[in-house]
Design a protein around this motif. Structure first.
Motif: not given
Length: 452
Positions: A67, A72, A379, A424-426, A430, A435, A438
């Motif tokens: 994590t 980003y 996204y 990447l996964r929120g 998000a 920010k 992630l």
């Protein structure tokens, strides 16, 4: 197709043949057995190739590598590969912090921080070359020190040599390659002073197989990307994105996505082994002009057929695909083909080179969220599509089911030993929280098949 059945009868019947019968029958039987052996060998070779190829649709497993708190750029662009199969393991690089990870099954991971793990890597056997920057001064100056180093992959560790400082203006997201004549090449973008915009540059090592000395920086696209004029200009200056493909005979073909005079262009240019073309090819003039919406370009080269494959996403979210064949001029590009009827926001191309021609794999993002006030916040779900035998498959979901805040994907360049996808996964909401933390995710078909 008729089945060929050959029965060899040993023992008594064979010994009862007369000399004359033996002279007549044995050559014919030998010929039949020889034909059958060739057929078996052909079928076995074909089966062997098919066993190397990824089955379709793929069965995808998921794991969380780490994590990151707002990184980003942890998975960077699909044009710079961060995933490599190595001796039956996955080797993955990522940023924030700069780290590399090994996994034998795509589920559990080692973790080693290393400054050299930052951006661009070239792996040949157990040898790895890494090109990276160290930030000396942040915004608005963005001053970097530039380095290149070599390492050796040993088990689940990389033993790095002393890095070498580089005298080059190739700064952001450097792309490291080695051409077919043995020369190392780098492409990248550089920011001009005082908001003067951006340029795309290329440089080549002075000698084959040697990273200690480099030639001059050369602009392979003559245009300059728009620069900042006010605090809101980032919404309309675009992001200068680049990629370099190594062709045959020391040639290269490089791309650049950049905003010039308010128009989002996609350029291409050929290096013939000696020099770049006098005029680049305009491949598109409707690319995004929003800074940060830059994961919209990716290309791959099929060495066996000499075909360049290109995927790109226009400013309105249209996913397009086209190809180019030798001699790689402006007239050698096919017309664009739209792959999906819905809006998309990112694309990565890879090849399965166990077949001829290579099968094309297109990883793309289906747009589910789009912040019109900041298009960088776009996204969705990630899907994989395959071109095999002249037809496109139905897309297969590869991001974790039930999640919709996925973006910034990366995929191994050649998937003949298995598919690995970094993204990447929120963590939910998000768009509202700026920010958030992630998750750095990995989707794969399991452990990669060992290299022969």
């Amino acid at each position: 197709m008729r089945s060929l059945v050959v029965t060899c009868v040993p023992g008594e019947q064979e010994t009862n043949l007369t000399a004359q019968e033996d002279d007549v029958l044995r050559p014919g039987l030998t010929a039949v057995i020889l034909v059958w052996s060739v057929l078996v060998l052909m079928l076995t070779s074909k089966a062997s190739a098919e066993e190397k190829s990824v089955s379709w649709p793929p069965t995808v497993i998921h794991s969380k590598i780490a994590t990151t708190l707002g990184g980003y750029h942890s998975t960077t662009r699909g044009t710079i590969r961060l995933i490599f199969p190595h001796k039956g393991r996955w080797l993955v690089f990522r940023g924030d912090p700069d780290s590399y990870h090994f996994s034998e099954d795509g589920l559990t991971w080692t973790s080693t921080q290393a400054e050299q793990a930052g951006r661009s890597h070239l792996i040949m056997g157990d040898t790895i070359y890494s090109r990276y920057n160290v930030l000396l001064e942040g915004a608005p100056v963005w001053k970097f020190a530039r380095f290149i180093t070599r390492g050796r992959i040993s088990g689940e560790h990389i033993e790095w040599e002393k890095p070498q400082a580089l005298d080059t203006r190739v700064d952001y997201y450097p792309h490291l390659q080695q051409d077919t004549n043995g020369y190392f090449t780098m492409t990248g973008r550089t920011a001009l002073p005082e908001g003067g915009g951006t340029q795309v540059l290329w440089t080549r090592s002075s000698r084959p197989n040697d990273i200690s000395a480099w030639g001059p920086d050369v602009r392979y696209v003559a245009h300059t990307g728009d620069g900042r004029t006010d605090e809101n200009s980032w919404k309309r200056i675009g992001s200068t994105v680049h990629e370099n493909l190594v062709l045959g005979d020391g040639m290269s073909y490089a791309f650049a996505m950049m905003t010039v005079a308010g128009v989002g262009y996609l350029y291409g240019n050929l290096h013939d082994g000696t020099r770049w073309g006098d005029q680049e090819t305009v491949l598109a003039s409707d690319m995004s002009t929003w800074a940060g919406t830059d994961r919209r370009l990716c290309a791959a080269f099929d060495r066996e057929t000499g075909v360049i494959h290109l995927g790109y996403v226009t400013g309105d979210g249209t996913l397009l695909y086209r190809t180019c064949r030798s001699p790689y001029g402006a007239d050698d590009w096919s017309e664009p083909v739209r792959l999906q009827p819905f809006k998309t926001f990112t694309v990565v191309l890879s090849l399965d080179t166990s077949t001829e021609p290579a099968q094309v794999y297109v990883l793309f993002g289906k747009t589910l969220f789009e912040n019109r006030n900041d298009l960088r916040s776009t996204y969705g779900e990630l899907y994989l599509q395959r071109l095999a035998g002249g037809s496109w498959s139905e897309p297969v979901l590869v991001s974790e089911p039930g999640t919709e805040e996925n973006w910034y994907p990366n995929m191994n360049e050649d998937v003949r030993h298995g598919i690995g996808i970094l993204y990447l996964r929120g963590s939910g909401g998000a768009l509202q929280r700026g920010k958030p933390p992630l998750d750095i995710m990995f989707a794969s078909t399991g452990a990669p098949k060992p290299l022969p």
